[in-house]
Design a protein around this motif. Structure first.
Motif, mmCIF file in Angstrom:
data_model
loop_
_atom_site.group_PDB
_atom_site.id
_atom_site.type_symbol
_atom_site.label_atom_id
_atom_site.label_comp_id
_atom_site.label_asym_id
_atom_site.label_seq_id
_atom_site.Cartn_x
_atom_site.Cartn_y
_atom_site.Cartn_z
ATOM 1 N N GLN A 767 0.934 -1.282 -0.029
ATOM 2 C CA GLN A 767 0.189 0.077 -0.051
ATOM 3 C C GLN A 767 0.838 1.162 0.019
ATOM 4 O OE1 GLN A 767 -2.377 -0.554 3.397
ATOM 5 N NE2 GLN A 767 -3.800 -2.039 2.203
ATOM 6 N N SER A 768 2.021 1.442 0.640
ATOM 7 C CA SER A 768 3.027 2.410 0.943
ATOM 8 C C SER A 768 3.429 2.622 -0.405
ATOM 9 C CB SER A 768 3.828 2.089 1.851
ATOM 10 O OG SER A 768 3.130 2.083 3.332
ATOM 11 N N ALA A 769 3.865 1.593 -1.238
ATOM 12 C CA ALA A 769 4.636 1.568 -2.302
ATOM 13 C C ALA A 769 3.655 1.931 -3.644
ATOM 14 C CB ALA A 769 5.309 0.302 -2.908
ATOM 15 N N ALA A 770 2.273 1.711 -3.486
ATOM 16 C CA ALA A 770 1.505 2.237 -4.551
ATOM 17 C C ALA A 770 0.870 3.454 -4.226
ATOM 18 C CB ALA A 770 -0.053 1.256 -4.195
ATOM 19 N N THR A 771 0.927 3.938 -3.254
ATOM 20 C CA THR A 771 0.790 5.329 -2.955
ATOM 21 C C THR A 771 1.866 6.253 -3.300
ATOM 22 O OG1 THR A 771 -0.519 5.168 -0.982
ATOM 23 C CG2 THR A 771 0.238 7.090 -1.127
ATOM 24 N N ALA A 772 3.220 5.804 -3.249
ATOM 25 C CA ALA A 772 4.411 6.719 -3.586
ATOM 26 C C ALA A 772 4.326 6.601 -5.328
ATOM 27 C CB ALA A 772 5.594 6.023 -3.209
ATOM 28 N N ALA A 773 3.747 5.413 -6.004
ATOM 29 C CA ALA A 773 4.007 5.402 -7.463
ATOM 30 C C ALA A 773 2.810 6.057 -8.095
ATOM 31 C CB ALA A 773 3.417 3.750 -7.725
ATOM 32 N N ARG A 774 1.728 6.209 -7.415
ATOM 33 C CA ARG A 774 0.675 7.286 -7.770
ATOM 34 C C ARG A 774 1.056 8.540 -7.673
ATOM 35 N NH1 ARG A 774 -2.928 9.995 -5.165
ATOM 36 N NH2 ARG A 774 -2.163 8.767 -3.302
ATOM 37 N N ARG A 775 1.600 9.067 -6.721
ATOM 38 C CA ARG A 775 2.088 10.326 -6.493
ATOM 39 C C ARG A 775 3.190 10.554 -7.766
ATOM 40 N NH1 ARG A 775 2.799 10.747 -0.149
ATOM 41 N NH2 ARG A 775 0.402 10.880 0.362
ATOM 42 N N MET A 776 3.904 9.598 -8.082
ATOM 43 C CA MET A 776 5.029 10.054 -8.981
ATOM 44 C C MET A 776 4.495 10.179 -10.354
ATOM 45 S SD MET A 776 8.341 7.521 -10.334
ATOM 46 C CE MET A 776 7.054 6.594 -11.155
ATOM 47 N N ARG A 777 3.485 9.150 -10.653
ATOM 48 C CA ARG A 777 2.761 9.299 -11.958
ATOM 49 C C ARG A 777 1.966 10.704 -11.834
ATOM 50 N NH1 ARG A 777 1.217 3.907 -10.679
ATOM 51 N NH2 ARG A 777 -0.519 4.634 -9.825
ATOM 52 N N GLU A 778 1.530 11.188 -11.212
ATOM 53 C CA GLU A 778 0.816 12.418 -11.216
ATOM 54 C C GLU A 778 1.725 13.423 -11.347
ATOM 55 O OE1 GLU A 778 -1.246 12.725 -7.511
ATOM 56 O OE2 GLU A 778 -2.956 11.524 -8.098
ATOM 57 N N ALA A 779 2.952 13.476 -10.593
ATOM 58 C CA ALA A 779 3.993 14.603 -10.811
ATOM 59 C C ALA A 779 4.416 14.407 -12.267
ATOM 60 C CB ALA A 779 5.141 14.515 -9.900
#
Length: 996
Positions: A767-779
């Motif tokens: 869950q922590s890795a998915a949240t970080a990946a989503r934020r990176m994709r948005e950026a």
């Protein structure tokens, strides 16, 4: 140009032939052309213009040139003899006219004709140059150097036109001068500049439209990034390019700032994602090792449960390996047994087919019997060939019999057909001759039918046109009566107006101003208008009504001429025969023609039938001859076949023996040889296979004993086939691999250590890795959008910059062309007098005309008046074609419209003479030795008239003559050379009096 002689026949008011000798009139230098109103003074000038240009002056075009007083058989003709450019020419013109037919009734229209001849002085004769209207017109125009309109203004000086010219505005003067000096090229320059301005403006607006479209695309690409709105300018507005480029620069700089911010945000999210991925990887590795150790323990337990079955499989594999040593002997024994069974069956089947004498014979005895039967079969080969030849001879005899019957039928059929040939050919010849005669009749009737149908159509048209002619004649009569009434009404009003003209002149008198008639400045008793006074407007209205009525009369006469011409053509073609009679004749000819064509249609069929019959005759005759030749050859062939048959039958009787034929005997021998040979071979094969079976049994028993088996059958049961062997080996290998893999996993230190740790929390790490990946994709998405926005804005900005550079020269061209077009059109601020280019050129011509006219006007006015050109603006209009008169007595300059009647006359006369000089120079300096001045002398007093005549008399210098067209009585006393036009009931005539 000098006029010598004019011949007029049936032209205008002149019903007969008239001749004018201009050489006699020109001897005095000044001559008078006079006569009562309507006598035909102007028609003399019209005849001169018609001879030169093939048409009369513009105001009198459209009417009929033929005299109503001329006899029906007299042709209208105008012949003019003149000298121009040193050449003496004779021009003859005959307009189209309607004359009576030479045969029958009605009229026909003759086409217009023209002749041009030149006088050859050395030979003293006339030489024909051309009979073409177009060639003559081009030659005259080239020699004179002026068009018909210029000729009418320069040679036939219409004073009324120039009086109106003096009072006209700039636009009216421009039209007259434009016709005379042909300034259409300057108007074309104005139009061309205006078109170029419109085209350039269109291109500039189109380019600006594309630039604005790119600006809107940049605004759309920027979105809400730029708060500064787009420039509120339309295509073609100045400053649009700079405003768009400035806005684009702001948008691009703001977009690059947003891109830098998005790039920094992306770098931060990438670092956070890398840390979360490391934590997730460690948790997954611990969970994997724990799961691996637990799975290895379960696999070890399952191997322990299957240990007994593994030992049994190993023992089964060992026995199979021992039995593999006995496998070749077992295979050899099975093969030998199968071969022996097959050979024994074949031997039994072969012996069953042998005769009883050979039931117990061995292979050797059977082979000897087969050789003996084969020798006897070979001895029958010659007899078999003889028997086949005998069969062929029988078939040949049958074929000869069949051919003989067929030839007999052919001979009988041919003889019967040939007997009827002459009658058949005669009948076909008769059919062909009949069809040919019918075709000839059809051609003759077709020649008669087409003219008959044409006459019938013409007769029907003739009947229709006869009624149309009566209607047209009624309309012409009504139009003539209406034109006569309108003309009478106009002349009455004109006469009444002339009687009251003094009142009109008195209405314009002002105390202190000179009277236009007597010159007095006091007016004690001016004339007054009486009841029913006719003014200029009423007279003009009556004249317009008369002209319209005369136009209707001319149109009605033209239509009547067209109908009469069509009627005459139809009557000439149809004749006087009634239409019903012509219809019956045409119908009868059509019926007879159809019958003849029907009869002639069988000509081709009859010809083809004769051709086919002749071909059939030749074929039948040839077939009869060929059948007779074949019959003779068959007799000799039949005798030869009989001799061969007898010889072969004796030979075969000996070879057959007791059999029905040689073939039957040979078949019996062939069957016997085959049966004995097959039986001998089968017996030998059966003996050989029995021996091989005994040898295979001995080898198998020895191999089983050595391999450790009690019996061969035990060895056979221990053998495994390939599939069973592979399956058993796979099971043993899988056991070993599984055992080795379990021991290896349980021996791993990392796996054993992980098994003693707490259970890994993989879900939380994921869950922590998915949240970080989503934020990176948005950026990353925000950075990519910012990059795309920058790229698109850069592309559109480069495109806009290229458009601005491309439009720069075009915009400069547009501004330059616009300035030139505005300057030429008189709308530019630089054009202070708002003078158009064509007006500027015409102003220069008008200045020349005014200068040339002043030389004569000063003499006529005793040095008082001078004509000057003015380019001042009048009101809000444009300038350039103003004309003023300077009064030397008062020193003031005023408009020519303020001149009195007499002043207007000699001013317009001076203007006309000045214009003639300028146009002559413009036309190439063609010398004009003969001039005509039309009317206007009645408004002059005696002194002014003397001065005007002195000016006109001065035109005689260098052998120039001037003709005055006027009905003023005083001129008859002053001008001795006169040409009088006298009107009468039978038409007008001319009377000439020279200056002597």
């Amino acid at each position: 140009m000098r006029l010598h002689r004019l011949h007029i026949t049936a032209f205008g008011p002149f019903g007969g032939a008239q001749e004018v000798d201009f050489d006699d009139l020109s001897a005095a230098g000044l001559f008078l052309l006079h006569g009562p109103t309507g006598a035909g003074k102007t028609s003399v000038l019209d005849a001169v213009c018609f001879a030169l240009y093939g048409s009369v002056p513009g105001a009198r075009q459209g009417g009929s040139l033929r005299s109503d007083h001329a006899p029906a058989a007299t042709r209208t003709e105008v012949k003019l003899e003149l000298t121009v450019a040193g050449r003496r020419l004779e021009v003859t013109r005959q307009p189209p006219w309607e004359r009576p037919k030479k045969r029958g009734t009605g009229t026909t229209t003759e086409k217009a004709q023209s002749w041009l001849r030149e006088y050859h002085a050395p030979g003293g004769s006339w030489k024909d140059l051309s009979r073409s209207h177009q060639e003559i017109g081009e030659e005259i125009t080239q020699l004179l150097g002026m068009s018909r309109e210029q000729f009418c203004q320069v040679v036939l000086l219409p004073q009324g036109d120039f009086a109106r010219f003096l009072r006209a505005d700039a636009e009216a003067r421009g039209k007259l001068l434009g016709r005379l000096f042909d300034t259409r090229r300057f108007a074309a320059v104005e139009q061309r500049l205006a078109e170029r301005r419109r085209l350039a403006e269109t291109e500039v607006r189109a380019g600006d439209g594309e630039l604005l479209a790119d600006a809107h695309r940049m605004q759309q690409a920027a979105g809400d990034l730029v708060e500064l709105p787009l420039p509120d300018l339309a295509p073609g507005d100045p400053g649009l390019a700079g405003a768009v480029l400035e806005w684009a620069a702001v948008a691009r700089s703001t977009a690059r700032e947003r891109y830098a911010i998005a790039h920094c945000a992306q770098r931060a999210t990438e670092s956070a994602q890398a840390a979360a991925d490391r934590v997730l990887g460690e948790a997954r590795e611990v969970a994997r090792l724990q799961h691996r150790f637990a799975e290895a323990r379960q696999r070890a337990a399952r191997l322990e449960d299957r240990a007994g079955a593994h030992r049994e499989a190993q023992q089964r594999m060992e026995r199979a390996r021992k039995a593999e040593a006995v496998a070749p002997a077992l295979h050899l024994r099975e093969t030998a047994d199968a071969e022996h069974r097959r050979a024994a069956g074949a031997e039994a089947r072969a012996r069953a087919l042998l005769p009883g004498a050979f039931a117990d014979a061995g292979p050797t005895g059977l082979a000897a019997a087969a050789r003996k039967a084969a020798e006897e079969l070979g001895a029958l080969e010659s007899a078999r060939r003889a028997e086949r030849r005998l069969t062929e001879l029988a078939r040949e005899r049958q074929e000869l019999d069949r051919e003989e019957r067929a030839d007999d039928d052919v001979l009988q059929d041919a003889e019967q057909w040939l007997a009827d040939w002459e009658g058949t050919r005669a009948a076909l010849q008769t059919r062909i001759e009949s069809a040919q005669e019918a075709a000839t009749r059809a051609e003759q009737l077709a020649v008669q039918r087409d003219p008959a149908q044409a006459r019938l159509a013409a007769a029907r048209l003739r009947d229709q046109l006869a009624g149309d002619t009566e209607d047209a004649q009624a309309r012409v009569l009504a139009a003539r009566e209406g034109a006569a009434d309108a003309r009478t009404h106009w002349l009455d009003l004109k006469e009444q107006r002339l009687k009251g003209i003094a009142a009109e002149l008195a209405a314009g008198l002002v105390d202190g101003d000179a009277c236009a008639v007597c010159g007095a400045t006091e007016h004690p008793a001016p004339a007054r208008k009486v009841d029913g006074h006719i003014d200029q407007r009423a007279e003009d209205t009556a004249l317009t009504a008369y002209q319209r009525a005369d136009e209707r009369r001319a149109e009605a006469e033209r239509r009547l001429g067209v109908v009469r011409e069509a009627l005459a053509a139809a009557t000439a073609e149809a004749g006087d025969a009634p239409t019903d009679l012509l219809a019956e004749q045409a119908e009868e000819l059509g019926r007879r023609h159809a019958e003849a064509r029907g009869a002639a249609s069988g000509l081709h069929a009859a010809t083809e039938a004769l051709r086919r019959a002749e071909h059939e005759h030749r074929r039948r005759l040839t077939a009869h001859q060929d059948a007779a030749v074949r019959g003779a050859s068959r007799t000799a062939r039949r005798e030869a076949l009989t001799r061969q048959t007898a010889s072969l039958e004796g030979e075969l009787a000996q070879a057959r023996g007791s059999a029905g034929s040689v073939a039957e005997r040979a078949a019996e021998l062939e069957r016997g040889v085959s049966t004995l040979t097959e039986a001998a071979d089968a017996a030998r094969v059966a003996a050989d296979t029995a021996q091989r079976l005994k040898d295979a049994d001995a080898r198998l028993a020895d191999a089983a004993f050595r391999a450790g088996f009690d019996t061969p059958q035990a060895a056979a049961d221990a053998l495994l086939d390939d599939a069973a062997h592979r399956e058993l080996q796979r099971r043993l290998d899988a056991w070993q691999q599984e055992e080795a893999a379990v021991r290896a996993v349980l021996a791993e230190e990392e796996t054993a250590a992980a098994a003693h740790l707490p259970a890994a929390d993989v879900r939380t790490a994921e869950q922590s890795a998915a949240t970080a990946a989503r934020r990176m994709r948005e950026a990353a998405s925000a950075r990519d959008a910012a990059a795309r926005r920058c790229t698109e804005l850069d592309r559109l900005a480069r495109r806009a910059d290229a458009s601005v550079r491309r439009l720069g020269p075009l915009r400069e061209e547009y501004e330059r062309v616009a300035r030139l077009a505005s300057l030429a059109a008189g709308t530019s601020a630089d054009n202070e007098r708002r003078m158009r280019l064509e007006s500027y050129v015409l102003a220069a011509r008008l200045e020349q005309v005014a200068a040339a006219a002043t030389a004569r006007l000063q003499r006529m006015s005793a040095g008082r008046y001078t004509l000057v050109h003015s380019d001042d603006r009048t009101g809000r209009g444009r300038s350039g074609l103003g004309l003023h008169v300077v009064d030397a007595w008062t020193g003031r300059e005023r408009d020519t419209a303020t001149l009195s009647g007499g002043e207007t006359f000699f001013a317009s006369l001076a203007l006309a003479l000045g214009l003639a000089d300028v146009v002559t120079d413009e036309a190439g300096g063609v010398r004009l030795d003969t001039l005509f001045i039309d009317e206007g002398f009645g408004s002059l007093d005696d002194q002014t008239l003397d001065e005007v005549l002195d000016v006109l008399d001065s035109l005689r210098e260098r052998d120039r003559s001037v003709g005055i067209v006027s009905h003023v009585a005083d001129l008859r006393r002053r001008v001795h050379a006169q040409l009088e036009v006298v009107k009468g009931r039978s038409g007008s005539v001319v009377r000439q009096r020279g200056g002597g």
